[in-house]
Design a protein around this motif. Sequence first.
Motif, PDB file in Angstrom:
ATOM      1  N   LEU A  81       0.809  -1.348  -0.053  1.00 32.28           N
ATOM      2  CA  LEU A  81       0.028   0.051   0.031  1.00 32.28           C
ATOM      3  C   LEU A  81       0.630   1.270  -0.203  1.00 32.28           C
ATOM      4  O   LEU A  81       0.455   2.328  -0.584  1.00 32.28           O
ATOM      5  CB  LEU A  81      -0.923   0.049   1.243  1.00 32.28           C
ATOM      6  N   ARG A  82       1.931   1.075   0.680  1.00 26.35           N
ATOM      7  CA  ARG A  82       2.870   2.609   0.879  1.00 26.35           C
ATOM      8  C   ARG A  82       3.414   2.657  -0.565  1.00 26.35           C
ATOM      9  O   ARG A  82       3.590   3.851  -0.910  1.00 26.35           O
ATOM     10  CB  ARG A  82       4.002   2.165   1.987  1.00 26.35           C
ATOM     11  N   GLU A  83       3.854   1.489  -1.213  1.00 28.27           N
ATOM     12  CA  GLU A  83       4.064   1.889  -2.701  1.00 28.27           C
ATOM     13  C   GLU A  83       3.159   2.604  -3.498  1.00 28.27           C
ATOM     14  O   GLU A  83       3.572   3.173  -4.587  1.00 28.27           O
ATOM     15  CB  GLU A  83       4.488   0.436  -3.197  1.00 28.27           C
ATOM     16  N   GLN A  84       1.968   2.438  -3.372  1.00 27.32           N
ATOM     17  CA  GLN A  84       0.741   2.696  -4.280  1.00 27.32           C
ATOM     18  C   GLN A  84       0.500   4.316  -3.714  1.00 27.32           C
ATOM     19  O   GLN A  84       0.252   5.252  -4.399  1.00 27.32           O
ATOM     20  CB  GLN A  84      -0.253   2.138  -4.069  1.00 27.32           C
ATOM     21  N   VAL A  85       0.526   4.526  -2.397  1.00 25.21           N
ATOM     22  CA  VAL A  85      -0.150   5.762  -1.988  1.00 25.21           C
ATOM     23  C   VAL A  85       1.114   6.637  -1.191  1.00 25.21           C
ATOM     24  O   VAL A  85       0.563   7.864  -1.037  1.00 25.21           O
ATOM     25  CB  VAL A  85      -1.269   5.628  -1.039  1.00 25.21           C
ATOM     26  N   GLY A  86       2.391   6.213  -0.872  1.00 25.30           N
ATOM     27  CA  GLY A  86       3.235   7.148  -0.422  1.00 25.30           C
ATOM     28  C   GLY A  86       3.124   7.195   1.231  1.00 25.30           C
ATOM     29  O   GLY A  86       2.036   6.359   1.589  1.00 25.30           O
ATOM     30  N   ASP A  87       3.635   7.917   1.844  1.00 25.12           N
ATOM     31  CA  ASP A  87       3.664   8.161   3.299  1.00 25.12           C
ATOM     32  C   ASP A  87       2.537   9.216   3.570  1.00 25.12           C
ATOM     33  O   ASP A  87       2.577  10.404   3.882  1.00 25.12           O
ATOM     34  CB  ASP A  87       4.734   8.692   3.714  1.00 25.12           C
TER      35      ASP A  87
END
Length: 1895
Positions: free
Chosen positions: A655-661
Amino acid sequence: MKAALYFDNAEGFGEWRILISTDATKKLRELTKSDRKKCAIVVKKIKQLSNGHFSADNQKRLNGPYTGVPIFEAKMQRDLRLVYQVDVVPDHDGDVSRLFIKIYGIYTHTQVNRIWDAMGQHLDGKGKEYKRRCIFRNLPVQPGDDIYLPACFPPDISEISTKPTPLALSDQDKNEVCSFDLEKYVTFSQAFLNGLLANQDAQHVFELTPEERKIVECTTSCFVLGRSGTGKTTTMLFKMLGIQRAWELHSSAMPKPRQIFVTKSRVLATKVEEYFTKLLESLALAGYTHEELKKLKTRNTEAGLVDVDDVPDDQTGIPQRYSALEDKHFPLFITFDKLARMVAADILSGDCLDSQRIAKLFIHTDDVEAHDSFVTYDVFANTYWPHFPQPLTKGLEPWLVFSEFMVGIIKGSEKSLLCPDGFLDENTYCSLPPRSNPTFANNRKTVYAIFEAYCKLKRERRHHDVADRTHAVLKTLLAGTPLKGQRIDYLYVDEAQDNLLIDALLLRLICRNPEGLFWAGDTAQTISAGSSFRFDDLKAFLYRIEQDQSTSLIGERTIADPTAFQLAINYRSHGGIVNCAHSVIERITRFWPDAIDGLQPEHGIVDGLKPVFFHGWDRDTVRYEQFLFGASGSHIEFGAQQCILVRDDAARVKLREQVGDIGMIMTLYESKGLEFNDVLLYNFFEDSAVDLSRWRVMLNYTEGEVDGHDLSRVHAPSFERDEGRFAGVCSELKLLYVGITRARKNMWIVDKSEKAEPMRMVWSSRKQVQNCTPGTDVPHLAVSSTPAEWETFGRSLFTHKRYPQAMHCFARASLPRMVAIAHAFQLREEARAKVGIASQKNQQQAFLTAADAFSKSGDDAPAGTDKLQYHRNAADCYIRAGDDRKAALAYVAAQEYDQAARRYRKAGLFDNTLEILHEHPQKISSESTDELYNVCRLFYISKSSKCVTPPLSLFPSFEEELEFLEEYDLDFARASLLESHERYLEAAELHMAENRPLDAIRDFMKDKTSSDAMKRAANILLEGLWRRCSFGITAKEIAGDRDVGELLGLAGELPLESLDPLVRDEICMFIAIAKTDMPSLEALARTFVQKHECNASALLALDHVFSRLPPLKYANLQEMSAFLTKFHHYTRLLYQVISHPDPVNSKTIRRLFCISEGSSHLYEMGLDSFLHSCAIGDRHGPMYLQPAAVALSRRDMTYALKKYLAMHLRERVSEENRLCCSAVVFSQCLGFAVGGYCNRGGCPQDHIALSALDTKQYNGRIGIHLQQISILQNMYSANLRIDRQERYLTSVLDWLSHLYEALNPQFHVQGTTADLDLSLIPGARDSIRVMKHWVRDALYNFNAYHDETGFLTTVLKLTSLVFTFDRSDAVKCINQAPFNVPHFRPRIFIYTDGRYIVEDIANLFNGVAQNSISSGILFIRHIIRTPLFVNLSTLCDCLEEVFGKIVVSWHLSHVPPLHGVVLPRGWLSSNKDFTNRKDIRIVLVEGLLGDLKGLLGLLHSGSANGWSHFLYAKLSLINYHRLAFPVAHKAHPNALQCLYFENVSLQALLRHVLYLLYLHSQFMGAHSGIRYAYAGRHDYLRVILAYGEKVLIEDLVHLVHKKKDPRPPQISPRVKQIVFEKAEDIPGLLASQLVVARSELRIDAPAFVPQVAYAPQAVEERHEGADDAAAYESLDQEDEAHEEPQDLAPVADEPDLIREHESTEEEVAAARTIQAAYRKYHKHRDHLARSIGTGDKAERNTIFIACLKNVVASKWQRSWYSLRYLWALPHIVLCLDKAITIAHKHKDKTKGLLSKESHSRLEELGRQRSEINALLKDGRKLRKDIEPNAPIHQQRNEAALKKAVLDVKDFIHRLPTAAPELHEELNVAYKWIMVEKEVAKKERPTLNTEDLDPY
């Protein structure tokens, strides 16, 4: 307690109770800080309201008149309003309900909005009666006035509804209403007011609901079940507070109650304790004066960023042991882990070894290895799970599996307590019902396979888990170990589902009050790893505990059942979220009713927003992430109170790869225990391992229409058909419940998987979710937060150890220092996760990185406790990184100087350690100072040989140094110190006391003042050599022994000429051994035997001489005889030791075999000695595989010595026998002796020239045979357990066969038995006695069925030997032989008429019966005619025996008898009867000659297949000759044929003889014997002599009667005349030595040598030139004078010579005498064993005898003391002696370790040496005080005797190693002396009143 929790208004306030909300309280505190004037106005207004002053300004209605329950505002200033409600609440006693004022908040005029209409409408949902009461007012106090008193109402009204009412409000308004209803309201009491005035951030007791009040006021034990947020912990805390408050109010009348709050989480325990403390402090404020309030300082309530688990135990104020708890520690808030460790620490101090071992596993230590050995879930997931087989773990969640192991089923269930190993076996586990245990219903075998792999790996790593700990502690307590310390009064267990079920038993055991148990929890949220039980199981388990009377540790038992409560109101979340979560619970309980506890439906106080379910978004649709998280490139950020929940770490990364921090993303497991305003559950169903077909089971029992589908008609799989298939759904629903209940206000569910549809339909059918599809308005998710909010929530996350999320919050709050702190903690977590997975180097690097981060945080932090804690954490991580130096520096920064010094010491930096001790003496405990100073001293002293010197002085004086060295038993350093002061004698004695003989010898040799010093040095040196070079130590080992080299080097410095001769020779012996000087050793051995009579030294020398045997294959007769003489002497010495009745009692034997005498009549083998090396390799011995010396009793040591020495003798003799068997000297090559050459290559026989064959050669060969037999007999006598078949059917029979062949060679020139001369044979007398034994034993043990082919040959040889040397008992021996037993006679050796062939053999050799000759002929003919195997040479010997007997018997009828007989000397020396004539059957003789004719014919023709039973006979020329004419075995057959008929004139046999001669002439040559075949009768002797010229016939003798006159002339120079007077004298005249051998009628009879019956000149020889014709003529005359017997028929049958032996009366009597003697011996030996005993018994009896002597000598009278002196004191003394021995062994074990071991063990070793030294001193003193002759016994001091028992008991407890075997010995004395025997009182008989008449 009710009164304790009920609070009145503050002083000066009125009748109306004021309850103020948390929000209003917060506003008041803000006003107190910012504007105290306004604060006073608010307080004044509240006071007016409490007095019922309801003026228009004080009671203005905010909501409309028709909008439900009235809400009022009170105007205080122009822009300040107080909003409140008149509410109704039951009074504290429950008798009435009373109106009160509930203040919602303090607002400005603009802040008062229309939310109050919704609030009134919401309150209206509580019912009409509730509304009526809220509106009702009493009449004014004064008519027309606006002051009212609160009204009271009866309590018995119907329950007020608390279910939420749906509100038609906006989302924001709903949230506000919800927040008001979730507020906590406290009484505006004096304590509250004082806290407000003093500006104290105090916590106050808030108002409870009626249901909560029932729980708090419950007087029995209770179970409180409630979902998350229902107030379980609150009720628990308030009950504790009420009990504590009640005690404080009445402390003088009651003891302080001991209350313990137990939970699994230390964070929760800390928070609850802080809250409880604040409540107590707030209550105390009520009694403060204004002056005291002014002095109070504002408390800094902001907690530091520290992990509560990092706080050392010594800083928490909680003791390490449960027994150390005092009243001041209560109420106690503690984790179960800490409580269990405290109990274990108490068990550790017990006497039970098992208890101590178990407790050491679980008490807290600073040891990194011990810390890592505890298996938590993180350890399991990180270090165990990856190591399990992947096929087993595929598709399984590690936390679910861990739960199944621990709390769930296998190790934590109640059934596991009944299992011996503490866990269920596979069958029990797999047979559990799936409904109550649904998680792995279909994977039980797989899970158990993982469990077995887990157990195996855990054992290999020496780890333990929570279940191991609980099982171990329970096992110890239930086994009888008492719980130390006072039991508690009240026990509160929060979050009980997080503990093991078996933990409940341990908790129950520490509570004495059966009514004081409080269990709270929620089994629906068992997401925590290791948690999976139901409260119903807990209830049942505790009920069984109370009912089980065997659990004796529970003092009081309950009578009333515990009360069960359910809390259904959720104060955390509103109705929208609660309803959605309850649907999940409803699904679980419907399908798996036993999986969790069934509770009443949960509901929120107010309705709220429904969870939003995003669905219909697929990969073809515009990515929904842009709606949720913002378009690409735009920055969307979630707020501090918002969180995205995912299933696992992989989903988070994706998910972090998709939406970032964009915000906090946490896993469901990480979210446990946390709360958020808004939660987004992302892809829960998509990432589920449960497929769609199983999720669809949720559609069962679902109605309604969703998306146009009638759910009642939607296909759903049948649950009942395959329940196990859907077990995974249950675990998924529990996880889903946890995710939903994390939200307080908003819940968003985002999932694009079809697997989400079944649950979405269930929720949608119940209108519990809001569906959001593409095209609809997407709610705004992201909410901004202030930096303060980010910081606050970051701190909360930090407290829950969610460090990455805390870093995110602190970063949003722009707090870089806090980010760095959280990062340091996260680095430590990452380092801990690498333990057991990464390499050691990577682990240490990870901890080093964390340590550096902590150190940086500590440097940046302001001064305070946090700064010190960061440095302390850095030090801990440096320790884990293996860098003790940096750890020490960090401890210095943390001002932990004690730990700093210890770390410097751990790093081996003793210089720095001394500096810390000198610079900070006040900040280091005296205990640590002494310990560290001592270890520094030990270090520098142990390293003094390496020139390591301390930077500072260690000792102020020489005497103090000596005292220190003596205290710590540093004897070597003390000796060096004495040597440096030239005190050599003291140093030498110290070296000797410490078993350092080399150093002692050097010191003695240095001392020039003592005359005995050199002698003492020599004796010590010799003793050292005996120890190092004892029997069995090889010369190679001795040469490589450095100690021996040094001893021999010192020996070279000794003046040997001045020493005692024996000492000198023994030293020379060891020098020769080291040099392998075998000639010197042989000479010294002779010296030891002849001069010193020291057989032990001789044996040691000879053992080295014969350690390598010389090559004997080609040794000549003289060399072999010399070798066997020496080797026989060597084996004799060995046998003397083995046969010694008590070898261990001999000092020389003990010294020879390195046996030392210990205490208690025990003996020890020296390490690496011969006996020790044998014993540790002996599988059946007492020391198998034990490298250390073991003390044995005298009997056991004697047995071991004899056993292993016998084995040694057997090995040596076996090797020697092997060499002898291959030696050629034991047999002669016949071909070489006859022809002078041998064609055999590598001939295995000795080549002796014909000229060398004389009597000496003959006797020499017999001698070496007898010597070897004697040597073997030494081995057999020592090894009585050698298998008799192995012994008699191999070596014994072989050597007897060889001896027979040596006695009866095939060729006459090799000698005959007539040549036997015992004087030429060394040790002949003893050897012949041994040989007789062998023959007897061979007969007694020979089995006819063992080797039928060799049976006849063996019987013939043994029979010949027994009749030759043991004639008197020969018949008896043969009769008793096993092969003569009728049942064991082989059928092939039985004649057709039923007779046994052995009977004829014995009859022939016995020669007594008249038919003995006939018996011989019969068995020989039977052998020839029947295919029986027999040695041909032996058969020839029998033929010669038969024909010799025929000749002798025939001539007995002559007058004078036997006169003129010419025969070989060997014939006449054999078993012949020279007095009685025997029956001769001519028919049998003729038949025998016919059989021989046939045999020779076949042999001559070469067609001998029919005679193949002569398999192993050598058909040599000599045997052919002997077979052709078996009259003798010394002459050529042709000549012997003539010799036979020269003696026996039987013309009837002539035709057979002529044919035999013809055959022989054909065999020998056409012209060699034809002319002799037709010689006349008177030409026979001439033929013999003529033939003898070629073959050297020299053993013929001519018997001449003494009275024959004239004496016949000598026949030939080669024929000797034997002149005799009586026929019985002939054997002595022919072979006197053979007669000597035969004269020993008994084996043990003395030898008898008969006198020769004729003078030496009786054997006359005629030389050449004699008148041969006259000689022949005289012979013819004698023959003519002979009259042939008229009757040659056999005599009547005689009794059988061979028959089954029947014991005679004398033999039976003798056997009974032997049996009686043997039984008497055994009885006497057993009596001695019982009376004297061995080991402890012998030592005890020795002490008893000493006591008994004193009693008799002093004439003691029978008394209390005398009885205990005799029967108890020996046990005490023996017990103390054994304890002292154990202490000595421990002392010896630690010798030399200071210099050998690393510095890390200095403390341990130093402490051990100091303690053991002090212990031994006390032991020696105590031994002297209680010995049998001690003064206390003479004084009969009973008190002193009892004190001695206690002192001995204390001495045993102080032993460094546990010795449970001593307690039994001590208990005997303890019962005798310490326990007073109670005299049983006789009960008076009761009066029988049954027969009394009542009237």
